[in-house]
Design a protein around this motif. Structure first.
Motif: not given
Length: 188
Positions: A16-23, A27-31, A168-172
């Protein structure tokens, strides 16, 4: 799938932290929600074959996970499972071939390829390295996820940020690496 769910559970905050930067920071909660549902479905109605497990898991992810992750991960698993067919056991080579079909489905659905800063940056090298070992596949996926940091996102929500996606690292790609790490852990 249980090991993957446990890994996603442990790392949901980081995803979620990674996704908050570029999404859109989900992502974390969905996965986490998706893989918890997968474990429930597989516990309730356990398929008899490896292919059946992947098809059922993929179907559950599509119906549970919102955004692009559900259809992408669901397609990865469903197509891989369908490629494995009804064999009661599969070799590593057959698993690799099945996963190649799943990765092709992800590429087709997302219109992306390696270098676009997506989950494919971890999946493609991981499946290729699976020909060597499960550990090599996990390492390749992790390296692929880390290699997304300097990339400009060309597909997905992060692409809307343009140059701001760099750094930023891609969350996917990161969640894909988690799945291969879980596979390697179970294979030991």
């Amino acid at each position: 799938m249980a090991a993957a769910a446990a890994s996603v559970e442990r790392e949901a905050g980081r995803l979620t932290e990674l996704d908050s930067a570029i999404g859109d920071a989900d992502h974390g909660s969905n996965m986490q929600r998706g893989f918890a549902a997968v474990v429930t479905v597989l516990t309730t109605d356990e398929p008899a074959t490896p292919g059946g497990v992947l098809v059922a898991a993929g179907r559950q992810l599509i119906s549970t996970v919102g955004g692009a992750s559900g259809p992408l991960y669901g397609s990865l698993l469903r197509r891989s499972g369908k490629a494995l067919g009804d064999a009661p056991q599969v070799t590593v080579g057959e698993l690799r071939t099945g996963l190649q079909a799943g990765v092709a489905a992800v590429a087709q659905l997302g219109g992306a390829g390696p270098g676009d800063k997506t989950m494919l940056d971890a999946l493609v090298p991981a499946v290729e390295a699976l020909g060597t070992s499960f550990e090599a596949a996990a390492a390749a996926a992790e390296d692929g996820a880390l290699a997304t940091v300097p990339l400009l996102a060309k597909k997905g929500r992060a692409s809307y940020l343009g140059e701001r996606s760099i750094g930023h690292q891609d969350p996917g790609a990161t969640s894909s690496a988690l799945l291969f790490a879980a596979l390697a852990e179970v294979a030991k």
